[in-house]
Design a protein around this motif. Structure first.
Motif, PDB file in Angstrom:
ATOM      1  N   ILE A  83      55.156  29.496  30.394  1.00  0.00           N
ATOM      2  CA  ILE A  83      54.640  29.747  31.734  1.00  0.00           C
ATOM      3  C   ILE A  83      53.117  29.617  31.725  1.00  0.00           C
ATOM      4  O   ILE A  83      52.441  30.131  30.826  1.00  0.00           O
ATOM      5  N   PHE A  84      52.598  28.931  32.725  1.00  0.00           N
ATOM      6  CA  PHE A  84      51.162  28.700  32.858  1.00  0.00           C
ATOM      7  C   PHE A  84      50.702  29.138  34.243  1.00  0.00           C
ATOM      8  O   PHE A  84      51.417  28.941  35.237  1.00  0.00           O
ATOM      9  N   ALA A  85      49.510  29.705  34.310  1.00  0.00           N
ATOM     10  CA  ALA A  85      48.908  30.078  35.582  1.00  0.00           C
ATOM     11  C   ALA A  85      47.755  29.129  35.892  1.00  0.00           C
ATOM     12  O   ALA A  85      46.864  28.932  35.061  1.00  0.00           O
ATOM     13  N   VAL A  86      47.781  28.529  37.067  1.00  0.00           N
ATOM     14  CA  VAL A  86      46.672  27.718  37.556  1.00  0.00           C
ATOM     15  C   VAL A  86      45.886  28.597  38.525  1.00  0.00           C
ATOM     16  O   VAL A  86      46.437  29.095  39.511  1.00  0.00           O
ATOM     17  N   VAL A  87      44.595  28.774  38.221  1.00  0.00           N
ATOM     18  CA  VAL A  87      43.767  29.706  38.987  1.00  0.00           C
ATOM     19  C   VAL A  87      42.619  28.945  39.652  1.00  0.00           C
ATOM     20  O   VAL A  87      41.939  28.138  39.018  1.00  0.00           O
ATOM     21  N   GLY A  88      42.417  29.213  40.938  1.00  0.00           N
ATOM     22  CA  GLY A  88      41.297  28.658  41.675  1.00  0.00           C
ATOM     23  C   GLY A  88      40.282  29.750  41.985  1.00  0.00           C
ATOM     24  O   GLY A  88      40.531  30.935  41.771  1.00  0.00           O
ATOM     25  N   ARG A  89      39.144  29.354  42.506  1.00  0.00           N
ATOM     26  CA  ARG A  89      38.063  30.305  42.775  1.00  0.00           C
ATOM     27  C   ARG A  89      37.382  29.996  44.097  1.00  0.00           C
ATOM     28  O   ARG A  89      37.674  28.990  44.733  1.00  0.00           O
ATOM     29  N   LYS A  90      36.484  30.880  44.501  1.00  0.00           N
ATOM     30  CA  LYS A  90      35.809  30.722  45.789  1.00  0.00           C
ATOM     31  C   LYS A  90      34.989  29.439  45.835  1.00  0.00           C
ATOM     32  O   LYS A  90      34.939  28.754  46.847  1.00  0.00           O
TER      33      LYS A  90
ATOM     34  N   ALA B  82      46.686  35.827  28.173  1.00  0.00           N
ATOM     35  CA  ALA B  82      46.492  34.468  28.681  1.00  0.00           C
ATOM     36  C   ALA B  82      45.346  33.806  27.948  1.00  0.00           C
ATOM     37  O   ALA B  82      44.379  34.460  27.567  1.00  0.00           O
ATOM     38  N   LYS B  83      45.478  32.487  27.747  1.00  0.00           N
ATOM     39  CA  LYS B  83      44.379  31.710  27.167  1.00  0.00           C
ATOM     40  C   LYS B  83      44.206  30.430  27.964  1.00  0.00           C
ATOM     41  O   LYS B  83      45.175  29.802  28.399  1.00  0.00           O
ATOM     42  N   VAL B  84      42.961  30.041  28.175  1.00  0.00           N
ATOM     43  CA  VAL B  84      42.697  28.841  28.952  1.00  0.00           C
ATOM     44  C   VAL B  84      43.052  27.599  28.142  1.00  0.00           C
ATOM     45  O   VAL B  84      42.723  27.503  26.955  1.00  0.00           O
ATOM     46  N   VAL B  85      43.772  26.655  28.779  1.00  0.00           N
ATOM     47  CA  VAL B  85      44.207  25.443  28.090  1.00  0.00           C
ATOM     48  C   VAL B  85      43.785  24.174  28.821  1.00  0.00           C
ATOM     49  O   VAL B  85      43.968  23.075  28.300  1.00  0.00           O
ATOM     50  N   ARG B  86      43.190  24.324  29.999  1.00  0.00           N
ATOM     51  CA  ARG B  86      42.867  23.129  30.780  1.00  0.00           C
ATOM     52  C   ARG B  86      41.878  23.483  31.888  1.00  0.00           C
ATOM     53  O   ARG B  86      41.952  24.569  32.475  1.00  0.00           O
ATOM     54  N   LYS B  87      40.978  22.537  32.172  1.00  0.00           N
ATOM     55  CA  LYS B  87      40.058  22.655  33.298  1.00  0.00           C
ATOM     56  C   LYS B  87      40.092  21.329  34.053  1.00  0.00           C
ATOM     57  O   LYS B  87      39.886  20.273  33.449  1.00  0.00           O
TER      58      LYS B  87
ATOM     59  N   VAL C 261      46.219  31.271  43.041  1.00  0.00           N
ATOM     60  CA  VAL C 261      46.955  31.251  41.780  1.00  0.00           C
ATOM     61  C   VAL C 261      48.349  30.695  42.034  1.00  0.00           C
ATOM     62  O   VAL C 261      48.953  30.947  43.090  1.00  0.00           O
ATOM     63  N   ALA C 262      48.839  29.905  41.083  1.00  0.00           N
ATOM     64  CA  ALA C 262      50.214  29.414  41.125  1.00  0.00           C
ATOM     65  C   ALA C 262      50.728  29.314  39.698  1.00  0.00           C
ATOM     66  O   ALA C 262      49.954  29.047  38.770  1.00  0.00           O
ATOM     67  N   LEU C 263      52.019  29.527  39.511  1.00  0.00           N
ATOM     68  CA  LEU C 263      52.624  29.562  38.181  1.00  0.00           C
ATOM     69  C   LEU C 263      53.523  28.355  37.960  1.00  0.00           C
ATOM     70  O   LEU C 263      54.313  27.979  38.828  1.00  0.00           O
ATOM     71  N   TYR C 264      53.371  27.763  36.783  1.00  0.00           N
ATOM     72  CA  TYR C 264      54.183  26.617  36.364  1.00  0.00           C
ATOM     73  C   TYR C 264      55.031  27.015  35.174  1.00  0.00           C
ATOM     74  O   TYR C 264      54.516  27.523  34.168  1.00  0.00           O
ATOM     75  N   THR C 265      56.340  26.797  35.267  1.00  0.00           N
ATOM     76  CA  THR C 265      57.248  26.999  34.145  1.00  0.00           C
ATOM     77  C   THR C 265      57.670  25.629  33.629  1.00  0.00           C
ATOM     78  O   THR C 265      58.347  24.875  34.336  1.00  0.00           O
ATOM     79  N   ARG C 266      57.244  25.297  32.416  1.00  0.00           N
ATOM     80  CA  ARG C 266      57.543  23.972  31.848  1.00  0.00           C
ATOM     81  C   ARG C 266      59.025  23.899  31.491  1.00  0.00           C
ATOM     82  O   ARG C 266      59.519  24.716  30.713  1.00  0.00           O
TER      83      ARG C 266
ATOM     84  N   GLN D 201      43.566  26.328  33.978  1.00  0.00           N
ATOM     85  CA  GLN D 201      44.975  26.597  33.700  1.00  0.00           C
ATOM     86  C   GLN D 201      45.090  27.444  32.440  1.00  0.00           C
ATOM     87  O   GLN D 201      44.473  27.135  31.417  1.00  0.00           O
ATOM     88  N   TYR D 202      45.884  28.508  32.531  1.00  0.00           N
ATOM     89  CA  TYR D 202      46.040  29.467  31.441  1.00  0.00           C
ATOM     90  C   TYR D 202      47.490  29.506  30.969  1.00  0.00           C
ATOM     91  O   TYR D 202      48.417  29.538  31.788  1.00  0.00           O
ATOM     92  N   GLU D 203      47.691  29.494  29.650  1.00  0.00           N
ATOM     93  CA  GLU D 203      49.022  29.704  29.098  1.00  0.00           C
ATOM     94  C   GLU D 203      49.247  31.197  28.964  1.00  0.00           C
ATOM     95  O   GLU D 203      48.449  31.914  28.344  1.00  0.00           O
TER      96      GLU D 203
END
Length: 352
Positions: free
Chosen positions: A162-169, A191-196, A151-156, A179-181
């Motif tokens: 603020i958005f969270a980018v989440v990865g998985r196994k 949080a809501k998903v805004v990008r894949k 997980v990593a956070l982006y502040t525009r 990516q979640y807003e």
């Protein structure tokens, strides 16, 4: 090392013996030694993140994960002492920090971690490390492959969203990362998903993710393949890969990523060469006028063993850390703090 129980010391010794395996490397004789080694955690450290105190940087803290079914987030001071433990979490993996999420009309600094066994992200207020997510937010809903890790956070910069980018196994190439807003409903973070997006080689996994707010970019390690770069702002609707670098020189896994910022646009990208116990250093700004060209500047041997995660800051934290620090996870249930001066000396030496 200090404050380590007999059992932890035995485990650490066994890990050092394991370094004789041909897949692992012993700590180099010329390795940079940690300025501070934290108190040991109960289970398995994985990833750290640095929170900068708004008025007294010497009171900044390190948030680190203890990766276990009965794990938690831990807060450490700059002397490596444990300040606080979060509520129990089901295998927290990676963690990142952002400042000023608007919740119930107030700006709240947050730490976000992935909780692998519940398929959720968890959100905590800082510095008190209290949950503000009503039990967690499910991620990768509707997917067969979930198991969140990175997980990593982006502040525009334009609107401070603020958005969270989440990865998985594991996951499909092209939509491995979601990516979640982040926002709030009353006093609860949502949080809501805004990008894949996100290409994947299929070689191992994607865990380490770092975001450069000022440059608006995402970096992530496609393990045993390379480091990939994308734009961070989902509003751009641009999922084109900008760069792929670090494809050579790694013993096995390219792992934790840390960004050291000298100015708003210059500095270093540090990537853990996990099985070699070194950090590979690349120019944050690129080279030769090309922001997507990343030659290797230096390889720095450190005392961390099999480093999974790292973070860096150039903020003046006072004392030993006037030019900032690099914090890195190490086997032995600890995190290592390296005063940046030691890292800069090695970079300057390699570049000559």
């Amino acid at each position: 090392m200090k404050n380590i129980s007999a059992l932890t010391f035995l485990l650490f010794t066994l890990l050092c013996i394991a370094c004789k395996d041909d897949k692992l490397a012993p700590v180099a004789k010329n390795a940079v030694k940690p300025t501070i080694t934290t108190e040991a955690l109960p289970h398995d450290t994985d990833d750290p993140s640095i929170w900068i105190h708004p008025t007294d940087s010497s009171k900044s803290i390190i948030i680190g994960t203890d990766k276990d079914t009965d794990g938690a987030l831990y807060a450490f001071d700059l002397n490596g002492k444990i300040l606080k433990k979060s509520i129990p979490l089901k295998r927290p993996n990676n963690v990142d920090i952002a400042y000023g999420l608007l919740i119930d009309g107030k700006k709240v600094d947050i730490a976000v971690t992935t909780e692998r066994e519940s398929n959720k992200i968890r959100i905590f207020s800082l510095p008190n490390l209290e949950p503000i997510d009503n039990g967690g937010i499910p991620v990768f809903e509707g997917e067969t492959l979930r198991d969140p890790m990175g997980v990593a956070l982006y502040t525009r910069p334009s609107d401070k969203k603020i958005f969270a980018v989440v990865g998985r196994k594991s996951g499909p190439s092209g939509s491995y990362l979601w990516q979640y807003e982040l926002s709030a409903s009353g006093k609860t973070a949502t949080a809501k998903v805004v990008r894949k997006f996100g290409a994947y080689s299929g070689k191992k996994e994607i865990e380490a993710i770092a975001i450069d707010n000022e440059l608006g970019t995402i970096l992530y390690c496609d393990e045993q393949f390379g480091i990939r770069k994308y734009k961070a702002d989902p509003a751009l609707k641009d999922n084109k890969e900008l760069a792929l670098f670090g494809k050579t020189g790694f013993k096995a896994d390219n792992e934790g990523i840390a960004i050291y910022k000298k100015t708003d646009s210059t500095g270093y990208i540090l990537v853990s060469n996990q099985q070699a116990n070194t950090f590979m250093v690349y120019p944050r700004e690129g080279v030769n006028g090309n922001p997507n060209e990343y030659p290797l500047l230096a390889e720095i041997p450190t005392s961390t063993i099999e480093c999974d995660g790292a973070d860096a800051t150039s903020a003046n934290l006072g004392g030993k850390f006037k030019n900032g620090l690099l914090v890195a996870m190490s086997n032995g249930m600890t995190f290592h703090y390296y005063t940046w001066d030691l890292m800069q000396q090695r970079i300057d030496k390699d570049r000559k």
